[in-house]
Design a protein around this motif. Structure first.
Motif, PDB file in Angstrom:
ATOM      1  N   ASN A 137       3.627  24.500  22.190  1.00 42.64           N
ATOM      2  CA  ASN A 137       3.819  24.448  20.741  1.00 42.64           C
ATOM      3  C   ASN A 137       3.035  23.282  20.149  1.00 42.64           C
ATOM      4  N   VAL A 138       1.762  23.199  20.493  1.00 38.01           N
ATOM      5  CA  VAL A 138       0.933  22.044  20.147  1.00 38.01           C
ATOM      6  C   VAL A 138       0.955  21.745  18.653  1.00 38.01           C
ATOM      7  N   GLU A 139       0.703  22.754  17.817  1.00 40.15           N
ATOM      8  CA  GLU A 139       0.574  22.489  16.387  1.00 40.15           C
ATOM      9  C   GLU A 139       1.893  22.032  15.767  1.00 40.15           C
ATOM     10  N   ASP A 140       3.017  22.567  16.219  1.00 42.75           N
ATOM     11  CA  ASP A 140       4.312  22.092  15.730  1.00 42.75           C
ATOM     12  C   ASP A 140       4.530  20.632  16.114  1.00 42.75           C
ATOM     13  N   LEU A 141       4.176  20.280  17.329  1.00 39.64           N
ATOM     14  CA  LEU A 141       4.349  18.911  17.789  1.00 39.64           C
ATOM     15  C   LEU A 141       3.459  17.951  17.011  1.00 39.64           C
ATOM     16  N   VAL A 142       2.233  18.381  16.733  1.00 37.31           N
ATOM     17  CA  VAL A 142       1.323  17.555  15.937  1.00 37.31           C
ATOM     18  C   VAL A 142       1.870  17.377  14.523  1.00 37.31           C
ATOM     19  N   THR A 143       2.331  18.473  13.915  1.00 42.31           N
ATOM     20  CA  THR A 143       2.907  18.392  12.565  1.00 42.31           C
ATOM     21  C   THR A 143       4.069  17.414  12.526  1.00 42.31           C
ATOM     22  N   ALA A 144       4.988  17.537  13.480  1.00 41.57           N
ATOM     23  CA  ALA A 144       6.150  16.648  13.512  1.00 41.57           C
ATOM     24  C   ALA A 144       5.724  15.197  13.685  1.00 41.57           C
ATOM     25  N   ARG A 145       4.729  14.950  14.517  1.00 48.39           N
ATOM     26  CA  ARG A 145       4.268  13.576  14.745  1.00 48.39           C
ATOM     27  C   ARG A 145       3.638  12.992  13.490  1.00 48.39           C
ATOM     28  N   MET A 146       2.826  13.780  12.800  1.00 43.42           N
ATOM     29  CA  MET A 146       2.195  13.285  11.574  1.00 43.42           C
ATOM     30  C   MET A 146       3.225  13.045  10.472  1.00 43.42           C
ATOM     31  N   GLU A 147       4.212  13.927  10.376  1.00 44.63           N
ATOM     32  CA  GLU A 147       5.250  13.743   9.362  1.00 44.63           C
ATOM     33  C   GLU A 147       6.080  12.490   9.651  1.00 44.63           C
ATOM     34  N   ARG A 148       6.272  12.211  10.912  1.00 46.19           N
ATOM     35  CA  ARG A 148       7.024  11.012  11.295  1.00 46.19           C
ATOM     36  C   ARG A 148       6.344   9.738  10.792  1.00 46.19           C
ATOM     37  N   GLN A 149       5.035   9.775  10.661  1.00 44.39           N
ATOM     38  CA  GLN A 149       4.288   8.595  10.225  1.00 44.39           C
ATOM     39  C   GLN A 149       4.489   8.270   8.748  1.00 44.39           C
ATOM     40  N   ARG A 150       5.130   9.164   8.005  1.00 44.99           N
ATOM     41  CA  ARG A 150       5.379   8.891   6.588  1.00 44.99           C
ATOM     42  C   ARG A 150       6.204   7.626   6.387  1.00 44.99           C
ATOM     43  N   VAL A 151       6.940   7.223   7.401  1.00 45.52           N
ATOM     44  CA  VAL A 151       7.755   6.013   7.287  1.00 45.52           C
ATOM     45  C   VAL A 151       6.874   4.802   6.958  1.00 45.52           C
ATOM     46  N   LEU A 152       5.608   4.834   7.396  1.00 41.30           N
ATOM     47  CA  LEU A 152       4.707   3.708   7.157  1.00 41.30           C
ATOM     48  C   LEU A 152       4.128   3.709   5.747  1.00 41.30           C
ATOM     49  N   THR A 153       4.323   4.799   5.005  1.00 36.64           N
ATOM     50  CA  THR A 153       3.787   4.885   3.645  1.00 36.64           C
ATOM     51  C   THR A 153       4.877   4.720   2.592  1.00 36.64           C
ATOM     52  N   ARG A 154       6.089   4.376   3.022  1.00 40.11           N
ATOM     53  CA  ARG A 154       7.156   4.121   2.063  1.00 40.11           C
ATOM     54  C   ARG A 154       6.794   2.947   1.161  1.00 40.11           C
ATOM     55  N   GLU A 155       7.466   2.872   0.013  1.00 44.73           N
ATOM     56  CA  GLU A 155       7.218   1.761  -0.908  1.00 44.73           C
ATOM     57  C   GLU A 155       7.453   0.419  -0.212  1.00 44.73           C
ATOM     58  N   VAL A 156       8.509   0.363   0.595  1.00 45.12           N
ATOM     59  CA  VAL A 156       8.748  -0.818   1.437  1.00 45.12           C
ATOM     60  C   VAL A 156       8.784  -0.330   2.881  1.00 45.12           C
ATOM     61  N   PRO A 157       7.635  -0.321   3.549  1.00 41.68           N
ATOM     62  CA  PRO A 157       7.594   0.216   4.916  1.00 41.68           C
ATOM     63  C   PRO A 157       8.188  -0.767   5.914  1.00 41.68           C
ATOM     64  N   PRO A 158       8.609  -0.260   7.065  1.00 41.53           N
ATOM     65  CA  PRO A 158       9.028  -1.176   8.125  1.00 41.53           C
ATOM     66  C   PRO A 158       7.821  -1.958   8.627  1.00 41.53           C
ATOM     67  N   ALA A 159       8.056  -3.166   9.078  1.00 43.10           N
ATOM     68  CA  ALA A 159       6.979  -3.964   9.670  1.00 43.10           C
ATOM     69  C   ALA A 159       6.725  -3.438  11.084  1.00 43.10           C
ATOM     70  N   LEU A 160       5.535  -2.911  11.306  1.00 39.00           N
ATOM     71  CA  LEU A 160       5.169  -2.360  12.615  1.00 39.00           C
ATOM     72  C   LEU A 160       4.384  -3.399  13.403  1.00 39.00           C
ATOM     73  N   TRP A 161       4.871  -3.701  14.592  1.00 39.21           N
ATOM     74  CA  TRP A 161       4.196  -4.662  15.473  1.00 39.21           C
ATOM     75  C   TRP A 161       3.933  -3.953  16.788  1.00 39.21           C
ATOM     76  N   MET A 162       2.650  -3.748  17.106  1.00 43.37           N
ATOM     77  CA  MET A 162       2.276  -3.041  18.332  1.00 43.37           C
ATOM     78  C   MET A 162       1.545  -3.975  19.278  1.00 43.37           C
ATOM     79  N   ILE A 163       1.943  -3.937  20.527  1.00 46.20           N
ATOM     80  CA  ILE A 163       1.226  -4.612  21.603  1.00 46.20           C
ATOM     81  C   ILE A 163       0.719  -3.523  22.539  1.00 46.20           C
ATOM     82  N   LEU A 164      -0.579  -3.497  22.764  1.00 44.02           N
ATOM     83  CA  LEU A 164      -1.199  -2.445  23.564  1.00 44.02           C
ATOM     84  C   LEU A 164      -2.054  -3.050  24.660  1.00 44.02           C
TER      85      LEU A 164
END
Length: 275
Positions: A137-164
């Motif tokens: 179900n590749v396209e459904d999984l991609v859609t869900a993942r992209m929609e999940r990223q909306r949290v970063l576009t909120r008016e007051v987004p969470p502070a994201l700290w990534m270590i890679l």
């Protein structure tokens, strides 16, 4: 097919939120005398995708739901209200609580040693990963993942700290074009307050190789929650001792990583060498 529709009859509108959403779209579209092409034009998608959504075979985006509300005069915002429920059931059951918590977090601290975390992936990078995993179900999984990223576009987004780990930047997922776009995405996040990106250089990766992927979620009210990735599924940690140990691990990872002002140039240098 979505995660849920693998086990139910998608033509039965009572079988899942996805099937219900699709049936409601078809009902309103036909009631208003509109074609699938007309709905697709408003939603910026094709006839085929509209047909699959109506049949309960594809997960809709929030943009699609909002297009339905604009086009159907008496919907009263119903489709935009249904969309989060439908998207929730596009995730595996074990991951749904995490997504809910992530959406309410004030800070998200992530470490990964193999892949760019989903919340920061480009669409093509995510698609290449799911195809490599032979997901049905590749396209459904991609859609869900992209929609999940909306949290970063909120008016007051969470502070994201990534270590890679640095190896993530050099590991080709898909092809060079996909990697260039993914590295640019990381670079953009590194330059967008309140977010931070730190890279653990290969020369200092001894501890990060031992520590598995983890996420620490913090909230304006309440204790931190930790999510640990794994196979076949991840899990949440809420016990005080476990959360404290995860925070300690993250502190050690920060100490091993380059500071943000050195991490961004490293991303740039690897980007230049990605052909």
């Amino acid at each position: 097919m979505s995660v849920e529709s693998d086990y139910v009859n998608p033509s039965d509108p009572t079988s899942s939120p996805l099937a219900h959403f699709g049936a409601e779209v078809r009902l309103e579209r036909e009631r208003n005398g509109l074609s699938r092409q007309e709905l697709g034009k408003e939603a910026h998608c094709g006839y085929s995708l509209v047909a699959k959504i109506e049949a309960g075979q594809r997960v809709p985006t929030l943009d699609f739901a909002e297009a339905c509300d604009r086009l159907f005069p008496h919907s009263g915002g119903r489709f935009a209200r249904l969309a989060p429920l439908v998207l929730r059931y596009a995730y595996p059951p074990w991951f749904r609580k995490y997504v809910e918590l992530e959406g309410n977090a004030s800070a998200i601290r992530m470490f990964h040693c193999q892949l760019v975390p989903g919340i920061a992936q480009t669409e093509d990078y995510a698609r290449a990963i799911f195809r490599g995993a032979r997901a049905s179900n590749v396209e459904d999984l991609v859609t869900a993942r992209m929609e999940r990223q909306r949290v970063l576009t909120r008016e007051v987004p969470p502070a994201l700290w990534m270590i890679l780990d640095e190896v993530i930047l050099k590991r080709t997922i898909g092809d060079a074009r996909i990697m260039r776009e993914q590295l640019k995405r990381l670079r953009d996040l590194a330059e967008t307050p309140p977010h931070m990106v730190q890279i653990v250089p290969e020369a200092k990766s001894a501890y990060s190789c031992w520590c598995g992927p983890l996420t620490v979620l913090s909230f304006d009210e309440g204790a931190d929650v930790v999510h640990v990735d794994g196979v076949p599924k991840g899990y949440l940690l809420v016990e005080t001792e476990d959360v404290a140990e995860a925070n300690r691990a993250y502190d050690l990872l920060q100490a091993s990583a380059l500071p943000p002002y050195e991490s961004a140039p490293l991303i740039d240098s690897i980007l230049k060498d990605t052909h």
